[in-house]
Design an enzyme around this catalytic site. Sequence first.
Site, PDB file in Angstrom:
ATOM      1  N   ASN A  11      75.724  43.645  51.464  1.00  0.00           N
ATOM      2  CA  ASN A  11      76.411  44.188  52.968  1.00  0.00           C
ATOM      3  C   ASN A  11      75.306  43.605  53.984  1.00  0.00           C
ATOM      4  O   ASN A  11      74.321  44.166  54.410  1.00  0.00           O
ATOM      5  CB  ASN A  11      76.433  45.594  53.049  1.00  0.00           C
ATOM      6  CG  ASN A  11      77.009  46.049  54.302  1.00  0.00           C
ATOM      7  OD1 ASN A  11      77.689  45.149  55.031  1.00  0.00           O
ATOM      8  ND2 ASN A  11      76.969  47.227  54.385  1.00  0.00           N
ATOM      9  N   TRP A  12      76.094  42.540  54.558  1.00  0.00           N
ATOM     10  CA  TRP A  12      75.006  41.770  55.625  1.00  0.00           C
ATOM     11  C   TRP A  12      75.048  42.703  56.858  1.00  0.00           C
ATOM     12  O   TRP A  12      74.333  42.267  57.662  1.00  0.00           O
ATOM     13  CB  TRP A  12      75.696  40.521  55.819  1.00  0.00           C
ATOM     14  CG  TRP A  12      75.234  39.464  54.788  1.00  0.00           C
ATOM     15  CD1 TRP A  12      75.200  39.613  53.481  1.00  0.00           C
ATOM     16  CD2 TRP A  12      75.633  37.944  54.898  1.00  0.00           C
ATOM     17  NE1 TRP A  12      75.072  38.577  52.823  1.00  0.00           N
ATOM     18  CE2 TRP A  12      75.550  37.401  53.644  1.00  0.00           C
ATOM     19  CE3 TRP A  12      75.982  37.194  55.751  1.00  0.00           C
ATOM     20  CZ2 TRP A  12      75.383  36.287  53.247  1.00  0.00           C
ATOM     21  CZ3 TRP A  12      75.962  35.733  55.704  1.00  0.00           C
ATOM     22  CH2 TRP A  12      75.919  35.212  54.254  1.00  0.00           C
ATOM     23  N   LYS A  13      76.050  43.698  57.082  1.00  0.00           N
ATOM     24  CA  LYS A  13      76.124  44.334  58.343  1.00  0.00           C
ATOM     25  C   LYS A  13      76.301  43.184  59.537  1.00  0.00           C
ATOM     26  O   LYS A  13      77.002  42.260  59.160  1.00  0.00           O
ATOM     27  CB  LYS A  13      75.140  45.269  58.407  1.00  0.00           C
ATOM     28  CG  LYS A  13      74.716  46.113  57.217  1.00  0.00           C
ATOM     29  CD  LYS A  13      74.028  47.303  57.443  1.00  0.00           C
ATOM     30  CE  LYS A  13      73.983  48.287  55.896  1.00  0.00           C
ATOM     31  NZ  LYS A  13      73.328  49.259  56.192  1.00  0.00           N
ATOM     32  N   HIS A 101      82.183  52.873  54.800  1.00  0.00           N
ATOM     33  CA  HIS A 101      80.699  52.901  54.832  1.00  0.00           C
ATOM     34  C   HIS A 101      80.240  53.869  55.749  1.00  0.00           C
ATOM     35  O   HIS A 101      80.862  54.087  57.057  1.00  0.00           O
ATOM     36  CB  HIS A 101      80.409  51.347  55.519  1.00  0.00           C
ATOM     37  CG  HIS A 101      78.911  51.276  55.323  1.00  0.00           C
ATOM     38  ND1 HIS A 101      77.930  52.042  56.381  1.00  0.00           N
ATOM     39  CD2 HIS A 101      77.824  50.830  54.099  1.00  0.00           C
ATOM     40  CE1 HIS A 101      76.700  51.436  55.871  1.00  0.00           C
ATOM     41  NE2 HIS A 101      76.964  50.900  54.576  1.00  0.00           N
ATOM     42  N   GLU A 103      78.062  53.924  57.894  1.00  0.00           N
ATOM     43  CA  GLU A 103      78.122  53.662  59.630  1.00  0.00           C
ATOM     44  C   GLU A 103      79.382  53.538  60.247  1.00  0.00           C
ATOM     45  O   GLU A 103      79.600  53.838  61.308  1.00  0.00           O
ATOM     46  CB  GLU A 103      77.363  52.238  59.657  1.00  0.00           C
ATOM     47  CG  GLU A 103      75.706  52.363  59.372  1.00  0.00           C
ATOM     48  CD  GLU A 103      75.240  51.079  58.602  1.00  0.00           C
ATOM     49  OE1 GLU A 103      75.637  49.895  58.711  1.00  0.00           O
ATOM     50  OE2 GLU A 103      73.987  51.580  58.017  1.00  0.00           O
ATOM     51  N   GLU A 173      76.294  56.454  48.277  1.00  0.00           N
ATOM     52  CA  GLU A 173      75.135  55.811  49.304  1.00  0.00           C
ATOM     53  C   GLU A 173      74.773  56.991  49.905  1.00  0.00           C
ATOM     54  O   GLU A 173      75.317  57.476  50.834  1.00  0.00           O
ATOM     55  CB  GLU A 173      75.702  54.950  50.354  1.00  0.00           C
ATOM     56  CG  GLU A 173      76.108  53.304  49.715  1.00  0.00           C
ATOM     57  CD  GLU A 173      76.000  52.553  50.563  1.00  0.00           C
ATOM     58  OE1 GLU A 173      75.178  51.362  50.281  1.00  0.00           O
ATOM     59  OE2 GLU A 173      76.777  52.415  51.859  1.00  0.00           O
ATOM     60  N   GLY A 179      68.948  52.212  54.982  1.00  0.00           N
ATOM     61  CA  GLY A 179      68.126  51.623  55.934  1.00  0.00           C
ATOM     62  C   GLY A 179      66.772  52.279  56.375  1.00  0.00           C
ATOM     63  O   GLY A 179      66.129  51.951  57.405  1.00  0.00           O
ATOM     64  N   SER A 219      68.679  51.590  50.475  1.00  0.00           N
ATOM     65  CA  SER A 219      67.227  50.832  50.150  1.00  0.00           C
ATOM     66  C   SER A 219      67.190  50.285  48.569  1.00  0.00           C
ATOM     67  O   SER A 219      65.885  50.521  47.886  1.00  0.00           O
ATOM     68  CB  SER A 219      66.133  51.840  50.422  1.00  0.00           C
ATOM     69  OG  SER A 219      66.177  52.509  51.793  1.00  0.00           O
ATOM     70  N   GLY A 240      71.876  46.354  51.579  1.00  0.00           N
ATOM     71  CA  GLY A 240      71.686  46.176  52.882  1.00  0.00           C
ATOM     72  C   GLY A 240      70.813  45.265  53.293  1.00  0.00           C
ATOM     73  O   GLY A 240      70.665  44.035  52.969  1.00  0.00           O
TER      74      GLY A 240
HETATM   75  P1  PGA Z   1      70.380  49.170  52.771  1.00  0.00           P
HETATM   76  O1  PGA Z   1      71.772  49.629  53.065  1.00  0.00           O
HETATM   77  O2  PGA Z   1      69.976  48.749  51.487  1.00  0.00           O
HETATM   78  O3  PGA Z   1      69.618  48.575  53.926  1.00  0.00           O
HETATM   79  O4  PGA Z   1      69.501  50.777  52.855  1.00  0.00           O
HETATM   80  C1  PGA Z   1      72.935  49.876  52.325  1.00  0.00           C
HETATM   81  C2  PGA Z   1      74.097  49.852  52.754  1.00  0.00           C
HETATM   82  O5  PGA Z   1      74.434  50.391  53.916  1.00  0.00           O
HETATM   83  O6  PGA Z   1      75.154  49.430  52.010  1.00  0.00           O
END
Ligand code: PGA
Length: 258
Positions: A11-13, A101, A103, A173, A179, A219, A240
């Site tokens: 997931n590149w965000k 997600h 976010e 998640e 993150g 993470s 991520g």
């Molecule tokens: P992260 O993000 O690997 O940076 O913790 C995972 C995600 O939000 O899908």
Amino acid sequence: MTVRKPMMAGNWKMNHTHLEAIQVVQKLGFRLDAKDYERVDVVVCPPFTALRSVQTTIDGDRLQIQLGAQNCHWEMSGAYTGEISPLMLAKLTVKYVIVGHSERRQLFGETDEMVAKKLRAVLATGMAPILCVGETLEEREQGTTDAKVKGQIEAAFAGLPMDDAARCIVAYEPIWAIGTGRSAGPEDANNTIKVIRDHLRIGLGDEFADALRILYGGSVKPGNVAELMAMPEIDGGLVGAACLDPDDFGRIVQYSAG
Ligand code: PGA
């Protein structure tokens, strides 16, 4: 026992311009070979602006990397300024769309109801949703993790025909692990994923539950992927930060080799 093919989805965000995206996907493509794709479904989810470039790179270089998107609207077209329809994504050979997600839920006000509509719209165009669920740190400390994820799962799957449900992928998640560099312990993640699988088992049966792929996200990195993937309930990773570097993501895809 049903064998569930592992999936590693990056997931590149909101990262990488379309030019950077081409380089990242090419580097990833150089690193991976037929054996890797046979073992693992490799998915990249770039921002909307890079989807077309990534799609043509994948096609042109005959890579077996699969394309995912990070979000979409639930309507197929119309007066929704700034939104992207699932039809537009499907036309670009997008196969997976992340829905719900944390976010999107926390920063952009997406409710369980909106997530359920998006999930159905994605399915209606032949793509597969990657449905994200997970608890906050506060919920975890209050001991309400299981109730939270069960509620999110129920809201998304309620009334879904079996054929559609069978095309879904779930990502557990824990929000406090996203993150932060702080991943859930493999056992903890495994236990919550088992709760999710068993909850769906009640409504949809053993065959469905045993075949459903449930990823862990939060993470995931080259250094912890092997121990997470050693857990029987964890079928892959939604990655991520560590997917932005093609070498790191390549090492994650090749976890069993390392
Ligand atoms: P992260 O993000 O690997 O940076 O913790 C995972 C995600 O939000 O899908």
